[in-house]
Structures are given as C-alpha cells and as structure tokens.
Design a protein around this motif. Sequence first.
Motif, PDB file in Angstrom:
ATOM      1  N   CYS A  16      42.721  37.935  36.578  1.00  0.00           N
ATOM      2  CA  CYS A  16      41.816  38.970  37.085  1.00  0.00           C
ATOM      3  C   CYS A  16      41.936  40.236  36.243  1.00  0.00           C
ATOM      4  O   CYS A  16      40.928  40.833  35.862  1.00  0.00           O
ATOM      5  N   LYS A  17      43.166  40.641  35.939  1.00  0.00           N
ATOM      6  CA  LYS A  17      43.392  41.843  35.123  1.00  0.00           C
ATOM      7  C   LYS A  17      42.730  41.683  33.758  1.00  0.00           C
ATOM      8  O   LYS A  17      42.064  42.593  33.261  1.00  0.00           O
ATOM      9  N   CYS A  20      38.952  42.004  34.086  1.00  0.00           N
ATOM     10  CA  CYS A  20      38.589  43.410  34.266  1.00  0.00           C
ATOM     11  C   CYS A  20      38.626  44.143  32.929  1.00  0.00           C
ATOM     12  O   CYS A  20      37.703  44.894  32.592  1.00  0.00           O
ATOM     13  N   ILE A  25      36.312  47.292  33.331  1.00  0.00           N
ATOM     14  CA  ILE A  25      36.688  47.772  34.664  1.00  0.00           C
ATOM     15  C   ILE A  25      38.132  48.251  34.605  1.00  0.00           C
ATOM     16  O   ILE A  25      39.007  47.552  34.093  1.00  0.00           O
ATOM     17  N   ALA A  27      41.680  48.609  35.707  1.00  0.00           N
ATOM     18  CA  ALA A  27      42.540  47.824  36.595  1.00  0.00           C
ATOM     19  C   ALA A  27      43.964  47.825  36.073  1.00  0.00           C
ATOM     20  O   ALA A  27      44.193  47.968  34.875  1.00  0.00           O
ATOM     21  N   ILE A  46      42.122  47.988  41.346  1.00  0.00           N
ATOM     22  CA  ILE A  46      40.873  48.076  40.595  1.00  0.00           C
ATOM     23  C   ILE A  46      40.101  49.315  41.019  1.00  0.00           C
ATOM     24  O   ILE A  46      39.965  49.584  42.215  1.00  0.00           O
ATOM     25  N   THR A  48      36.467  50.802  41.164  1.00  0.00           N
ATOM     26  CA  THR A  48      35.080  50.360  41.072  1.00  0.00           C
ATOM     27  C   THR A  48      34.225  51.107  42.089  1.00  0.00           C
ATOM     28  O   THR A  48      34.725  51.561  43.113  1.00  0.00           O
ATOM     29  N   LEU A  54      32.680  42.640  42.420  1.00  0.00           N
ATOM     30  CA  LEU A  54      33.826  42.130  41.668  1.00  0.00           C
ATOM     31  C   LEU A  54      33.851  40.609  41.702  1.00  0.00           C
ATOM     32  O   LEU A  54      33.558  40.003  42.736  1.00  0.00           O
TER      33      LEU A  54
END
Length: 80
Positions: A16-17, A20, A25, A27, A46, A48, A54
């Motif tokens: 996920c990191k 992003c 994004i 994060a 995160i 946003t 997301l």
Amino acid sequence: MICIATFFSHFGAMRCKKQCDETGITAKMMPVPRILSSSCGTCVRIETEDPESLPRTEEMEQLAIEQSNGYQIIWKAENS
C-alpha cells in the motif's frame, strides 16, 4: 484528512505504501494505534481529501479516519 489503513500482513502495508508513493499520495508506515488493533501491527498513515477513493486490496483489514476524539472506521474487510 488523515486516514489509517490496517492490514492482515506487513507485506500488505508495504504494498500500500509503495502504491501511494507511485501515485503521489502522502503516506508513511507506522505502528498501528492500540485502539485500531490489526493482525500484523503495521499500518499506513495516508493524507487524502477523499478516503473513499483510496485503493483497497485483499490485504487491507480496515480504513479509519483520524479525528480529534479518536478514530472513525469507514471500511472494514468482510472476512475479519
């Protein structure tokens, strides 16, 4: 808006990191706040404006919005 995404595995948090970072994004990985327990103990914080936009993966356990009086869970995996 600050969101906290928890995961079933450390690998899921790392993925996920990376996603992003690739999409611009903001994060960072960090320990899961005690009140938002997770299977692996690692979460992604995160920043946003639209948490509903997301990406959600199989590894994601839940997504919460950080508020001044605690956390609001806005999404939780069905199998947890």
